[in-house]
Design an enzyme around this catalytic site. Sequence first.
Site, PDB file in Angstrom:
ATOM      1  N   HIS A 293      37.455  57.524  45.486  1.00 18.31           N
ATOM      2  CA  HIS A 293      38.595  56.328  44.989  1.00 18.31           C
ATOM      3  C   HIS A 293      39.822  57.474  44.803  1.00 18.31           C
ATOM      4  O   HIS A 293      39.766  58.466  43.974  1.00 18.31           O
ATOM      5  CB  HIS A 293      38.279  55.770  43.726  1.00 18.31           C
ATOM      6  CG  HIS A 293      39.484  54.837  43.584  1.00 18.31           C
ATOM      7  ND1 HIS A 293      39.585  53.508  44.098  1.00 18.31           N
ATOM      8  CD2 HIS A 293      40.150  55.099  42.383  1.00 18.31           C
ATOM      9  CE1 HIS A 293      40.780  53.133  43.458  1.00 18.31           C
ATOM     10  NE2 HIS A 293      41.008  53.747  42.666  1.00 18.31           N
TER      11      HIS A 293
ATOM     12  N   ASP B 134      37.380  41.263  37.283  1.00 24.60           N
ATOM     13  CA  ASP B 134      38.481  42.279  37.503  1.00 24.60           C
ATOM     14  C   ASP B 134      39.560  41.468  38.196  1.00 24.60           C
ATOM     15  O   ASP B 134      40.742  41.649  38.296  1.00 24.60           O
ATOM     16  CB  ASP B 134      37.941  43.679  38.154  1.00 24.60           C
ATOM     17  CG  ASP B 134      39.234  44.471  38.957  1.00 24.60           C
ATOM     18  OD1 ASP B 134      39.681  44.865  37.857  1.00 24.60           O
ATOM     19  OD2 ASP B 134      39.330  44.468  39.757  1.00 24.60           O
TER      20      ASP B 134
ATOM     21  N   ARG C 139      47.253  41.225  34.469  1.00 24.62           N
ATOM     22  CA  ARG C 139      48.116  42.736  34.455  1.00 24.62           C
ATOM     23  C   ARG C 139      49.317  42.491  35.065  1.00 24.62           C
ATOM     24  O   ARG C 139      50.177  43.185  34.443  1.00 24.62           O
ATOM     25  CB  ARG C 139      46.684  43.779  34.606  1.00 24.62           C
ATOM     26  CG  ARG C 139      45.799  43.830  33.474  1.00 24.62           C
ATOM     27  CD  ARG C 139      44.889  44.861  33.888  1.00 24.62           C
ATOM     28  NE  ARG C 139      45.396  46.305  34.134  1.00 24.62           N
ATOM     29  CZ  ARG C 139      45.039  46.916  35.106  1.00 24.62           C
ATOM     30  NH1 ARG C 139      43.753  46.343  35.867  1.00 24.62           N
ATOM     31  NH2 ARG C 139      45.514  48.088  35.263  1.00 24.62           N
TER      32      ARG C 139
ATOM     33  N   SER D 277      39.040  48.607  35.342  1.00 28.99           N
ATOM     34  CA  SER D 277      38.956  48.035  36.730  1.00 28.99           C
ATOM     35  C   SER D 277      38.398  48.768  38.012  1.00 28.99           C
ATOM     36  O   SER D 277      37.858  48.321  38.452  1.00 28.99           O
ATOM     37  CB  SER D 277      40.508  47.725  36.970  1.00 28.99           C
ATOM     38  OG  SER D 277      40.822  47.214  38.217  1.00 28.99           O
TER      39      SER D 277
ATOM     40  N   LYS E 297      34.477  48.184  39.762  1.00 30.48           N
ATOM     41  CA  LYS E 297      34.289  48.123  41.302  1.00 30.48           C
ATOM     42  C   LYS E 297      33.569  49.214  42.031  1.00 30.48           C
ATOM     43  O   LYS E 297      32.890  48.567  42.924  1.00 30.48           O
ATOM     44  CB  LYS E 297      35.837  48.028  41.656  1.00 30.48           C
ATOM     45  CG  LYS E 297      36.587  46.599  41.421  1.00 30.48           C
ATOM     46  CD  LYS E 297      38.076  46.582  42.213  1.00 30.48           C
ATOM     47  CE  LYS E 297      38.757  47.430  41.595  1.00 30.48           C
ATOM     48  NZ  LYS E 297      40.317  47.234  41.530  1.00 30.48           N
TER      49      LYS E 297
END
Length: 440
Positions: free
Chosen positions: A86, A165, A172, A187, A191
């Site tokens: 990620h 989320d 947010r 978050s 995921k």
Amino acid sequence: MPSAFFPQDIIIKKRDGGVLTREEITFFARGVTDGSFADYQATALLMAIFWRGMTAQETAWLTDAMLHSGEVIDLKDIPGAKVDKHSTGGVGDKVSLILAPLAAACGLKVPMMSGRGLGHTGGTLDKLEAIPGFKVQLSVPEFRDILQRTGLAMIGQTPQVVPADRKLYSLRDVTGTVECIPLICASIMSKKLAEGIDSLVLDVKFGKGAFMKTKEAALELARAMVETGRAAGKPVRAQLTAMNQPLGCAAGHSTEVIESIECLKGRGPADLMEVTYALTGHMLILGGLATDETDARRKMVAAIADGSALQKFRQMCAAQGGDPRVVDNYNLLPKAELFIAVKTPADAKGYVSAVDALKCGHAVMALGGGRAAVTDKIDHAVGITELIKVGEMVGPGTVLCTLHANDAAQATRAEALIREAIQFSPTPVKPEPLIQDLIS
């Protein structure tokens, strides 16, 4: 859900600097998911967390509560190490498009759920959708099937995975609570853990074109995510990467797909390949397919040289409905109508001292290739190619980049931003190191 809890009590406790219990955090995540925690109450708690922060234990509990707010994918029956990567985002960061097929060609299973671009940063899903027919919204059974058959699948988050989320992210985004490390950490990690991975590699960007502007903030986020992964029993490595200038020489969607394919053909820009090899190497080590970085590098170079990484990209395209012929024919991708070379003036002399990634990202947005809101449509054809890099020599008429545009007025605005982004020095300038830290 425990009736002993009231949203306002949890809000007040965090507002006053208290540490929330696991039960209170679980109550919050469930309430956000089923609607019993009203939006205005959730927003109040998010703001309290923004100001008061969370302990490492609170962050781990929030991650776990969000993770279990929906379906957690089980991939244990699929043989092989399941490892994902990620990135916290940046301009020209198309690493996932190269890394996933490269890692799969080396023997890993890569289950990758990615996001869309917002603001100046591009999203992996948007880039993939530049490929005609490519489907990113797949069901979990389809995701599992493609992963088992091809070794990789790159999809968007399904409605069943981490619904808490999805709700919290939207709140947010509109309430000024995005830049909160515990919330960012929960978050991202919820995921990623929901994908059914065995381990995870993170690319935490910092600098002008990154979400985290300072190295110190990036280090804090990296450490939080590694610690959260450890609490969940998953090995995590986090690499810190500078994002003051764009990564590679292309930004946009079709433009980045082409550059990614060129990388898989062994013709990629040095900076982009440096980051890609580093991250993929960590994946191979965590997945048990390489003993160290030297061993990993040898296997990755071989997968590029023998064409197996490129073949994995083709297979992924075909499996997800995309046209695999784009690998050999870039004209099948969306193409802009205008190509404008941005050049130095007649008296130019010296070296490039800065290429502001944020302004380059804004230039792509000015061309129609970015989003100000999640619902905005993007133009996959527009973007930037041949972008000059810090340290390069310039003279009269040196090409700084080529704009791909579909509107002359948009191109004029983009050119102005590019000229602001690129600065010069009379003496040579050494680019800053790209990879600056590793947290594990």
